[in-house]
Design a protein around this motif. Structure first.
Motif, PDB file in Angstrom:
ATOM      1  N   GLU A  71       0.831 -46.996   7.653  1.00  0.00           N
ATOM      2  CA  GLU A  71       1.293 -47.419   6.334  1.00  0.00           C
ATOM      3  C   GLU A  71       0.417 -48.568   5.853  1.00  0.00           C
ATOM      4  O   GLU A  71       0.136 -49.493   6.605  1.00  0.00           O
ATOM      5  CB  GLU A  71       2.744 -47.879   6.422  1.00  0.00           C
ATOM      6  CG  GLU A  71       3.319 -48.340   5.095  1.00  0.00           C
ATOM      7  CD  GLU A  71       4.786 -48.740   5.200  1.00  0.00           C
ATOM      8  OE1 GLU A  71       5.246 -49.431   4.284  1.00  0.00           O
ATOM      9  OE2 GLU A  71       5.460 -48.377   6.185  1.00  0.00           O
ATOM     10  N   ASN A  72      -0.063 -48.463   4.610  1.00  0.00           N
ATOM     11  CA  ASN A  72      -0.702 -49.609   3.968  1.00  0.00           C
ATOM     12  C   ASN A  72      -0.519 -49.474   2.466  1.00  0.00           C
ATOM     13  O   ASN A  72       0.149 -48.542   2.001  1.00  0.00           O
ATOM     14  CB  ASN A  72      -2.151 -49.814   4.438  1.00  0.00           C
ATOM     15  CG  ASN A  72      -3.217 -49.055   3.696  1.00  0.00           C
ATOM     16  OD1 ASN A  72      -2.969 -48.357   2.710  1.00  0.00           O
ATOM     17  ND2 ASN A  72      -4.448 -49.176   4.162  1.00  0.00           N
ATOM     18  N   CYS A 126       1.047 -43.829   2.890  1.00  0.00           N
ATOM     19  CA  CYS A 126       1.687 -43.739   4.204  1.00  0.00           C
ATOM     20  C   CYS A 126       1.463 -42.353   4.793  1.00  0.00           C
ATOM     21  O   CYS A 126       2.398 -41.549   4.882  1.00  0.00           O
ATOM     22  CB  CYS A 126       3.186 -43.996   4.081  1.00  0.00           C
ATOM     23  SG  CYS A 126       3.615 -45.540   3.285  1.00  0.00           S
ATOM     24  N   ASP A 140       1.542 -39.453   7.270  1.00  0.00           N
ATOM     25  CA  ASP A 140       2.469 -39.300   8.394  1.00  0.00           C
ATOM     26  C   ASP A 140       1.944 -38.366   9.475  1.00  0.00           C
ATOM     27  O   ASP A 140       2.704 -37.859  10.290  1.00  0.00           O
ATOM     28  CB  ASP A 140       3.826 -38.808   7.891  1.00  0.00           C
ATOM     29  CG  ASP A 140       3.741 -37.454   7.202  1.00  0.00           C
ATOM     30  OD1 ASP A 140       2.643 -36.842   7.180  1.00  0.00           O
ATOM     31  OD2 ASP A 140       4.776 -36.988   6.690  1.00  0.00           O
TER      32      ASP A 140
END
Length: 188
Positions: free
Chosen positions: A42-43, A47, A49
């Motif tokens: 995450e940033n 995100c 996955d």
């Protein structure tokens, strides 16, 4: 009358200029992480996955060259960049910058990394024409260009990116001239 398309229009968002360093580091981190297999993190840019991927993956390892400083400390650039691209400067000034870059890379325990420079060139028909400044480079004859490139090599610049954006002659002709009149002096 405009027809409705059902899509929202996307308007550019004015991002604070003072925060560009934070955005640069987040972008740098995002790209490096997307090179991993099945990236999940995450940033501020998203995100992922693990269900998406960025292709193609780098064939020779991760390689992000940093241009300028991007509001980063010189040690950060030495630690994270695979190389450093600077704007053109007088050779005496560039020599100090290259020496400092090499010392910082060594100080952070890194292997040797290339020092690079961009250079806008407007190559004239007169081979003896002395340089005249243009944006981020010069207009000159081939003799000055060769001498300048040799000087950059002697101070440790590994690569020079020639930008022909401001070149007045036909680009294809200029490329052929560079290949015939400049590159033979730099063959390895």
């Amino acid at each position: 009358m405009r027809r409705a398309t059902g899509r929202k229009s996307i308007r550019p968002v004015a991002l604070p200029f003072a925060e560009r360093g934070v955005r640069f580091r987040a972008s740098f981190d995002y790209i490096e992480r997307m090179w991993d297999a099945s990236p999940a993190f995450e940033n501020i840019h998203g995100c992922p996955d693990g269900d998406m991927d960025m292709l193609p993956k780098p064939a020779g390892g991760k390689l992000l060259l940093i241009t300028g400083a991007s509001q980063e400390a010189p040690d950060w650039i030495a630690r994270h960049g695979a190389g450093w691209i600077n704007d053109p400067r007088p050779a005496s000034v560039q020599a100090k910058i290259v020496a400092d870059w090499r010392a910082r890379v060594e100080a952070v325990g890194g292997a040797a990394k290339p020092a690079m420079q961009s250079l806008s060139v407007d190559l004239t028909d007169d081979p003896d024409m002395p340089p005249q400044p243009i944006h981020l480079g010069f207009r000159s004859g081939v003799l000055h260009l060769r001498a300048y490139l040799k000087e950059l090599g002697s101070i440790g610049v590994n690569h020079v990116v020639l930008n022909l954006r401001f070149n007045h002659a036909d680009i294809e002709t200029t490329i052929h001239r560079l290949a015939a009149e400049v590159l033979p002096d730099f063959s390895v």
